[in-house]
Scaffold this motif. Structure first.
Motif, PDB file in Angstrom:
ATOM      1  N   ILE A  50       0.863  -1.172   0.000  1.00 57.52           N
ATOM      2  CA  ILE A  50       0.000   0.000   0.000  1.00 57.52           C
ATOM      3  C   ILE A  50       0.906   1.229   0.000  1.00 57.52           C
ATOM      4  O   ILE A  50       2.043   1.141   0.466  1.00 57.52           O
ATOM      5  CB  ILE A  50      -0.976   0.037   1.205  1.00 57.52           C
ATOM      6  N   ARG A  82      13.578  -8.910  -4.975  1.00 56.88           N
ATOM      7  CA  ARG A  82      13.371  -7.683  -4.192  1.00 56.88           C
ATOM      8  C   ARG A  82      14.640  -7.317  -3.410  1.00 56.88           C
ATOM      9  O   ARG A  82      14.967  -6.149  -3.244  1.00 56.88           O
ATOM     10  CB  ARG A  82      12.210  -7.932  -3.244  1.00 56.88           C
ATOM     11  N   TYR A  95      15.274  -1.728  -5.763  1.00 57.58           N
ATOM     12  CA  TYR A  95      14.340  -0.606  -5.866  1.00 57.58           C
ATOM     13  C   TYR A  95      15.038   0.729  -5.538  1.00 57.58           C
ATOM     14  O   TYR A  95      14.709   1.758  -6.119  1.00 57.58           O
ATOM     15  CB  TYR A  95      13.137  -0.820  -4.929  1.00 57.58           C
ATOM     16  N   THR A 102       4.085   5.079  -4.972  1.00 56.50           N
ATOM     17  CA  THR A 102       3.730   6.495  -4.852  1.00 56.50           C
ATOM     18  C   THR A 102       4.383   7.365  -5.926  1.00 56.50           C
ATOM     19  O   THR A 102       3.760   8.299  -6.422  1.00 56.50           O
ATOM     20  CB  THR A 102       4.121   7.036  -3.461  1.00 56.50           C
TER      21      THR A 102
HETATM   22  N1  LIG Z   1       8.047   2.412  -2.854  1.00 59.69           N
HETATM   23  C1  LIG Z   1       6.668   2.087  -2.622  1.00 59.69           C
HETATM   24  C2  LIG Z   1       6.560   1.324  -1.357  1.00 59.69           C
HETATM   25  C3  LIG Z   1       5.217   0.897  -0.818  1.00 59.69           C
HETATM   26  C4  LIG Z   1       5.455   0.199   0.491  1.00 59.69           C
HETATM   27  O1  LIG Z   1       6.553  -0.333   0.773  1.00 59.69           O
HETATM   28  N2  LIG Z   1       4.435   0.202   1.350  1.00 59.69           N
HETATM   29  C5  LIG Z   1       4.526  -0.473   2.626  1.00 59.69           C
HETATM   30  C6  LIG Z   1       3.538   0.092   3.610  1.00 59.69           C
HETATM   31  S1  LIG Z   1       3.860   1.778   4.016  1.00 59.69           S
HETATM   32  C7  LIG Z   1       4.156  -1.907   2.362  1.00 59.69           C
HETATM   33  O2  LIG Z   1       3.104  -2.165   1.817  1.00 59.69           O
HETATM   34  N3  LIG Z   1       5.022  -2.830   2.717  1.00 59.69           N
HETATM   35  C8  LIG Z   1       4.772  -4.228   2.536  1.00 59.69           C
HETATM   36  C9  LIG Z   1       6.050  -4.920   2.298  1.00 59.69           C
HETATM   37  O3  LIG Z   1       7.097  -4.264   2.427  1.00 59.69           O
HETATM   38  O4  LIG Z   1       6.010  -6.103   1.966  1.00 59.69           O
HETATM   39  C10 LIG Z   1       5.837   3.340  -2.713  1.00 59.69           C
HETATM   40  O5  LIG Z   1       6.382   4.428  -2.937  1.00 59.69           O
HETATM   41  O6  LIG Z   1       4.608   3.221  -2.710  1.00 59.69           O
END
Ligand SMILES: N[C@@H](CCC(=O)N[C@@H](CS)C(=O)NCC(=O)O)C(=O)O
Length: 364
Positions: free
Chosen positions: A52, A285, A306, A66
């Motif tokens: 998310i 990843r 990433y 994002t």
């Molecule tokens: N780089 C992504 C990252 C999204 C992300 O890492 N979100 C976190 C929550 S804030 C998540 O869902 N993490 C789950 C995981 O790392 O497996 C963005 O900019 O949206």
């Protein structure tokens, strides 16, 4: 006007980044809590991954990441762009987005999961997100489960016991530097937020301001940073301007220097390791380990391709500069030790995002 859906959570770092952006741009959206059902029914089937936030656009597309989402929305809502049009400011903005998104996760995760008061607050919040209608007790039990992979990620990110004092020292120094800056300017580059502000607000809002212990710490150490957080979360939509004449306040130099010292070597090693990747074009990843140093203390963490993807945006922008624009940036490069070398370092192999997964170019 048709509305977009922001699927996320109050407790989530990157949801905070996107929410602030949507509010600043005055883009119509409704927020949908990323409950277990929403994960099963929408997030996983529509994006193929479990992150998310996700944006379901008014046209029905599902966008994840994002930076990708903001870039797509900038095209549709060009008024009050968050990318400065001038070279120095845009470079700083991209650099600080990369710093907030990919490095300040370290203090954000340390304070959330190593401080008991924050940890139990976050567990309750994780439970409330997964099962919004369950009782408080059930939410705590569910939160314990859903929080496990997040709390367990500390060592992968390099947050080990022996480096914790250095992480705290560095974070407090960063707060002091940012406090000085925000005493003088509403946002990083004037009275309008840029991509750099959105990168920094992720960790500095959802974790480091909203988690209770961290919030008190920020109030006590950096009231001007708190003022900026409040402006970011309740912005005056589409208002403000970037400073004239491509000015970059010198108060940002120590922030950039800290980024270069801590994250710079990790970016360099990540590029090398991506270059040496032996697998197929779908890169994992995490692909290995990198060393880093914070306040003189060394640690190791996993290597995330990433991070290179974020860095490529800085690298490519710098590489695109010519003539007068390039000359203008050189003063800034002279002021930050090591920045020119890092920006000029060639990328052995580029990474790409394809269907929300990382891909890598073939080896030369
Ligand atoms: N780089 C992504 C990252 C999204 C992300 O890492 N979100 C976190 C929550 S804030 C998540 O869902 N993490 C789950 C995981 O790392 O497996 C963005 O900019 O949206």
């Amino acid at each position: 006007m048709a509305s977009h859906q922001l699927i996320g959570a109050e407790v989530s770092l990157y949801t905070g980044k996107l929410r602030c952006y949507l509010k600043y741009k005055h883009i119509p959206f409704e927020e949908v809590i990323a409950s277990r059902e929403v994960f099963q029914d929408v997030i996983i089937p529509r994006t193929g991954v479990r992150y998310i936030p996700v944006l379901i656009t008014a046209e029905g597309e599902a966008l994840q990441d994002t930076t990708v989402i903001i870039d797509a929305l900038e095209k549709r809502y060009p008024e009050s762009p968050v990318y400065p049009a001038t070279p120095k400011q845009n470079l700083i903005s991209l650099l600080l987005e990369t710093y907030g998104d990919e490095w300040l996760v370290i203090p954000a995760m340390h304070y959330r999961w190593n401080i008991d008061e924050n940890r139990s607050f976050a567990i309750g919040e994780f439970g409330r997100t997964s099962a919004p209608h369950a009782s408080k007790e059930e939410q705590m039990a569910i939160g314990q489960q859903t929080a496990k992979p997040f709390a367990g990620a500390l060592s992968m990110l390099g947050v080990a016991d022996d480096i914790v004092p250095a992480i705290e020292k560095s974070y407090l120094s960063l707060l002091t530097d940012l406090d000085r800056h925000f005493a003088l300017y509403p946002y990083l580059l004037g009275s309008r937020p840029c991509m750099g502000d959105f990168g920094l607000i992720g960790p500095l809002y959802a974790h480091l301001y909203r988690d209770p212990y961290s919030g008190r710490l920020m109030e006590a150490q950096a009231p001007n940073v708190v003022g900026w957080v409040k402006r970011m979360i309740e912005p005056a939509p589409r208002s403000g301007e970037f400073l004239a004449y491509d000015q970059v306040p010198e108060t940002l130099y120590p922030v950039l220097q800290r980024m270069l010292e801590e994250q710079g070597p990790v970016i360099r090693q990540t590029m090398e390791q991506v270059g040496n990747w032996q697998g197929g074009d779908q890169i994992e990843r995490a692909i290995g380990e990198v060393g880093f140093t914070i306040e003189g203390v060394s640690g190791t963490r996993l290597t995330f391709p990433y991070m290179q993807w974020m860095w490529q945006r800085c690298h490519d922008f710098y590489a695109s500069l010519e003539g007068e624009d390039k000359r203008r940036v050189s003063g800034l490069l002279d002021a930050i030790n090591g920045l020119d070398e890092l920006l000029e370092q060639p990328l052995p192999r580029r990474v790409h995002r394809v269907e929300n997964k990382m891909r890598v170019d073939k080896a030369q």
